[in-house]
Design a protein around this motif. Structure first.
Motif, short mmCIF file in Angstrom:
data_model
loop_
_atom_site.label_atom_id
_atom_site.label_comp_id
_atom_site.label_asym_id
_atom_site.label_seq_id
_atom_site.Cartn_x
_atom_site.Cartn_y
_atom_site.Cartn_z
N SER A 12 0.82 -1.22 0.00
CA SER A 12 0.00 0.00 0.00
C SER A 12 0.86 1.27 0.00
O SER A 12 0.42 2.31 -0.50
CB SER A 12 -0.92 0.00 1.21
N LEU A 13 2.08 1.20 0.53
CA LEU A 13 2.94 2.39 0.54
C LEU A 13 3.31 2.78 -0.88
O LEU A 13 3.31 3.97 -1.25
CB LEU A 13 4.22 2.11 1.35
N ALA A 14 3.64 1.79 -1.69
CA ALA A 14 3.97 2.07 -3.10
C ALA A 14 2.73 2.56 -3.83
O ALA A 14 2.81 3.42 -4.73
CB ALA A 14 4.53 0.82 -3.77
N PRO A 36 5.44 -0.25 -13.49
CA PRO A 36 5.65 -1.18 -12.39
C PRO A 36 5.82 -0.45 -11.07
O PRO A 36 6.48 0.59 -11.01
CB PRO A 36 6.93 -1.93 -12.76
N ALA A 37 5.19 -0.98 -10.03
CA ALA A 37 5.30 -0.40 -8.69
C ALA A 37 5.61 -1.52 -7.71
O ALA A 37 5.07 -2.61 -7.85
CB ALA A 37 4.00 0.30 -8.29
N ALA A 38 6.47 -1.24 -6.75
CA ALA A 38 6.79 -2.27 -5.76
C ALA A 38 7.35 -1.63 -4.50
O ALA A 38 7.96 -0.57 -4.55
CB ALA A 38 7.82 -3.26 -6.30
N VAL A 39 7.11 -2.32 -3.39
CA VAL A 39 7.87 -2.04 -2.17
C VAL A 39 9.02 -3.03 -2.12
O VAL A 39 8.82 -4.23 -2.28
CB VAL A 39 6.98 -2.15 -0.91
N ILE A 40 10.21 -2.49 -1.94
CA ILE A 40 11.39 -3.32 -1.77
C ILE A 40 11.69 -3.32 -0.27
O ILE A 40 11.88 -2.26 0.33
CB ILE A 40 12.60 -2.71 -2.52
#
Lengths: 422, 412, 94
Positions: free
Chosen positions: A147-149, A161-165
């Protein structure tokens, strides 16, 4: 095809002031933002100090609805994103949404909201079979911090593309490295990339207490974070966020963007040693540095400044000093190196991005931020750590390094924009 | 070096089968892993069924060193065991390879959540001094990646990705990139487990869970009777290797198999819920196909995200119709037999798709008897369907707007 | 809380706590004469010892000194450091 990656915008929400200017003002003057914890009553905890953000989400343009929906880590990230969007000008550049990506680092996600929710649904730890009647409609967004991304993507109109690393305390650096890969390979032209964490809650303070990783120097909070000093005894927990606009160089040039630096190289390795421990030899971090230099085609001798992980634990200071010597060789002794964690504390998955922002600013201002609270150098740490006072120096290339729980070791190399254009 | 990433090893833990063979047999026979929750007393919650891996099917003490048990959540124990199985399947001993040439990239949704609940309970119920020294990492999202790296001596590039269900594909896409950049071997995939009360109410808070009490009727993706989904636990860990290296290994006598190549991958993110812009699942699929150099007509089977609620099913069916035409490609939804396993589910779908390519057969969508007519998709139901399979497309959607697509090809 | 005079922690007690808090290396026999075997040879790292010390503190209601515990590299040294506090606390209470 040789796509290069540049920084065209920065947003920082760090302890001691909101926004890039206040952040730079703090770290370039050597002041510290560490203080007694105010986020909750920390009586009874071993370490009762932190570097907190005096952050008013409404003042940063978030709506009450957004504030209710978002964990504090999301609020900080959104505010940082908006600042980065403003100073990069990409929102007005008419970029197709699918050519914009998001790569956001976070070590502990939405832990503050999760803990608040837990206290309610468990009746303050009395019920294992927690009560679903009292759950927030946003609980799932806290449960899975992708949800942060999502919030950053929405703030920036990104549909790539979206991701939390989530690589522990290298999350911020690794998220930037991932973003640069997306641009180099041609998947997108712009990535909103950085890190966020808001970990100052009882469970996180308690878990670092349990391994004595944080400092118990509660009687002197402003001077509690002492990387490379003989008297250091742990890190100071912090919160914050930084979001950088990373952009393909030709794309930035064509739209007349102000190029702040080139994101020249990134490397990461794992120590496969211990979830929290570090060996003294720094072998894996040295390899990460070597990879980052190689990718950036930067010679070790060109590095003019090292932004250290410098968390303020003895094992880190020794590990990192070894790694820098191992990778930069003799040049390490002539290279100024400092830890801004002495001033803004350690915000876990955010700090790597905040430190890269500091590196960009240092190159812009020809001024290297110091290591505060360094009065009694540890004889085992024998490099130039820029004690207490910022140093004027024009540098062409800088290195930012980090270590994370889980064994992650990462390095970023930035160069001046003139080098990119040449 | 080809830079191509191929899968040579699988380690599977699923509610209906622990171990690749057990799982695949269960799928083809239509055996379901959906059952009443036993890990905790679910009677006070509206949803009481899940894809729970039975304790007797996966007893951690049989698979994980005793020293690691106190410091690991169930999810990490599963990940460590599945990694061992994947290495054994690939006939790779990590001690034989240079440590910097092997990395780990896994996805995770909620970390070691049961461990986290226990420590929150200790903290709030008893006090901060009751919090475990292991809490600092046992619950966090990087825990599986870190523990796999340590246990197997993998010192190459490593990462953990969080994009909810899409994560299983994103971890594989990330690993493929690492192989392209020169890493010889990546351990990848995802494992998720959050079957504790605290995890359960988080799942319930979405309002997307099925509340039907009959395990045969509760999770029916694409069906006229679709009414929500059921969460589960498990996933798959895969060994990816650079194709040229595998060829050399086989030439030197290694007895490994190549399940298939990760030929294409892409991810997209949806516009905000209140936007009038379209969702982006179809674009993810198109970009993944383009990345693989494949036309839609070359796709022999699609493993669907299979959300199980009517609106999300229709959104996916629409993307499939637009790409492949009405009933234009066989669609598999084996999740109907396991529940949705978070990021583990997408990784498990990839393992399943590779087994389909190997055996030239598509598993049925469990208890679903037919796709709703309005979806216009050729859902494989009832019995396994034999088909000539060369190329598979796997789709996954993560809560909040994440879309990922991955293209698998049989070995040349 | 009024308590009876505290019995010192025995090696057997310590092994029990170690097993609970940090598991047991398959290669090591904890039932043997291990009092002077370094913890590192028994398969226990600093984290395992922090967890073990934490458990001892909670079970016996005592506070152990960080540095003394960090310096305790064998079961015998660990027991000495614990029992100094444990028996000292008990006699003070009495």
């Amino acid at each position: 095809m040789n796509r290069r990656v540049v920084v065209t915008g920065i947003g920082v929400m760090a302890p001691g002031g909101s926004g890039v200017e206040e952040f730079w003002d703090l770290i370039s003057s050597g002041r510290t933002a560490t203080r007694p914890i105010t986020a909750f009553d920390a009586t009874g905890y071993r370490s009762r100090i932190a570097a907190e953000c005096d952050f008013d989400p409404l003042a940063h343009g978030l709506t009450p609805r957004e504030v209710r929906r978002m964990d504090r880590a999301a609020q900080l990230a959104t505010a940082a994103t908006r600042e980065a969007l403003r100073n990069s000008g990409i929102a007005e550049a008419g970029i197709a949404p699918h050519r914009i990506g998001v790569s956001l680092g976070s070590a502990v996600g939405c832990s503050v909201s999760l803990e608040e929710e837990y206290a309610v649904v468990s009746d303050s730890g009395r019920k294992w079979l927690v009560d679903h009647a009292y759950t927030s409609p946003h609980l799932f967004n806290y449960f899975v911090p992708g949800s942060l991304a999502a919030e950053v993507a929405w703030a920036g109109g990104a549909e790539g593309p979206a991701a939390v690393i989530s690589d522990g305390c290298t999350s911020g650096l690794d998220a930037l490295g991932h973003a640069a890969d997306l641009i180099r390979e041609g998947t997108v032209d712009v990535v909103l990339a950085g890190g966020t964490d808001a970990p100052i809650s009882p469970i996180t303070v308690a878990c670092f207490d349990a391994i004595k990783a944080t400092t118990p120097r509660n009687d002197d909070p402003e001077h509690a974070s002492r990387p490379f000093d003989r008297t250091r005894n742990g890190f100071v927990l912090a919160e914050g966020a930084a979001v950088l606009v990373l952009e393909e160089y030709e794309h930035a040039r064509r739209r007349g963007a102000r190029i702040l630096a080139e994101f020249a190289g990134f490397g990461t390795r794992s120590n496969a040693y211990h979830m929290t421990g570090l060996r003294t030899d720094g072998r894996e971090m040295a390899e990460a540095i070597r990879i980052a230099l190689e990718q950036g085609r930067v010679a070790p001798e060109s590095i003019g400044y090292v932004n250290a992980h410098g968390s303020g634990t003895k094992q880190n200071d020794i590990h990192e000093t070894s790694a820098v010597k191992r990778s930069l060789g003799e040049h390490a002794r002539q290279t100024p190196m400092s830890s801004i964690k002495s001033m803004v504390g350690h915000s876990l998955g955010a700090i790597g991005a905040i430190e890269v922002a500091a590196c960009v600013l240092a190159m812009q201002h020809d001024l290297l931020p110091p290591t505060a609270n360094l009065h009694e150098p540890d004889p085992a740490c024998d490099l130039d750590y820029i004690p207490n006072t910022a140093r004027e120096k024009r540098v062409d290339a800088v290195l930012s390094i980090g270590s994370g729980f889980g064994g992650f070791q990462s390095a970023v190399v930035l160069t001046r924009p003139e080098r990119t254009a040449a | 070096m080809t830079g191509k990433a191929v899968v040579t090893g699988l380690g599977v833990i699923a509610p209906n089968g622990v171990g690749t063979k057990e799982y695949w047999t269960a799928l083809l026979r239509g055996h379901s892993g959906i059952r009443p929750i036993e890990r905790f007393d679910p009677s006070g919650y509206p949803t009481r069924l899940a894809g729970e891996v039975p304790e007797d099917a996966f007893s951690a003490a049989d698979h994980v060193p005793r020293r690691l048990l106190p410091q690991t959540d169930r999810v990490t124990r599963m990940a460590l065991a599945a990694t061992d199985w994947a290495f054994a399947d690939a006939a790779v001993d990590p001690a034989d390879l240079p440590d910097f040439e092997m990395g780990v990239a896994t996805a995770n949704s909620a970390g070691g959540y049961e461990f986290g609940q226990r420590e929150l309970q200790n903290l709030w119920g008893s006090g901060p001094e009751y919090v475990s020294a292991y809490q600092s990492f046992a619950w966090f999202y990087a825990v599986n990646t870190g523990q796999i790296s340590i246990r197997n001596g993998l010192r190459g590039p490593s990462a953990a990705l969080v994009t909810e269900q899409a994560g299983g594909l994103d971890a594989l896409g990330h690993s493929r990139r690492s192989i392209r950049k020169g890493t010889a071997l990546m351990v990848s995939g995802a494992m998720d487990s959050s079957l504790c009360p605290w995890g359960w109410i988080a799942h319930q808070s979405t309002g997307l869970l099925s509340t039907r009490p009959d395990p045969e009727q509760a999770y029916l993706p694409f069906s006229e009777l679709a009414c929500g989904h059921l969460p589960g636990e498990g996933g798959a860990i895969l060994v990816l290797e650079e194709a040229g290296r595998v060829r050399d290994r086989i030439a030197r006598g290694a007895t490994t198999q190549v399940y298939g190549e990760i030929a294409g991958y892409a991810a997209t993110f949806d516009p905000p819920p209140d936007s009038d812009r379209p969702d982006t699942l179809r674009r993810a699929a198109e970009l993944a196909l383009a990345d693989a150099g494949a036309e839609p007509g070359e796709v022999d089977v699609v493993f669907a995200d299979a959300a199980g609620n009517p609106a999300a099913d229709e959104a996916e069916a629409r993307a499939l119709r637009e790409l492949f035409g009405e009933r234009g490609v066989p669609v598999a939804a084996p999740k109907a037999l396991t529940g949705r396993l978070g990021s583990g589910g997408a990784a498990l779908d990839v393992a399943t798709a590779l087994l389909s390519l190997r055996d030239q057969v598509i598993p049925p969508a469990g208890p679903v008897t037919a796709a709703a007519d309005r979806h216009g998709i050729d859902l494989v139901v009832g019995a396994p369907r034999s088909a000539r399979l060369r190329t598979a497309l796997v789709l996954a959607r993560g809560h909040g707007g994440f879309n990922s697509a991955l293209v698998l090809r049989t070995p040349a | 809380m009024s308590e009876a005079v505290q019995e010192p922690l025995s090696l057997e007690d310590l092994v029990t706590v170690l097993r609970e808090s940090a598991g047991e290396d398959e290669e090591v026999d904890l039932s043997g004469d291990i009092a002077d075997v370094p913890f590192s040879d028994l398969g226990y790292d600093s984290l395992a010892l922090l967890e073990t010390a934490g458990r001892v503190q909670r079970q016996y209601g005592i506070v152990l000194d960080d540095e003394a515990m960090a310096a305790a590299e064998t079961p015998r040294l660990f027991l000495t450091a614990v029992n100094e506090v444990l028996c000292g606390a008990a006699s003070n209470a009495g």
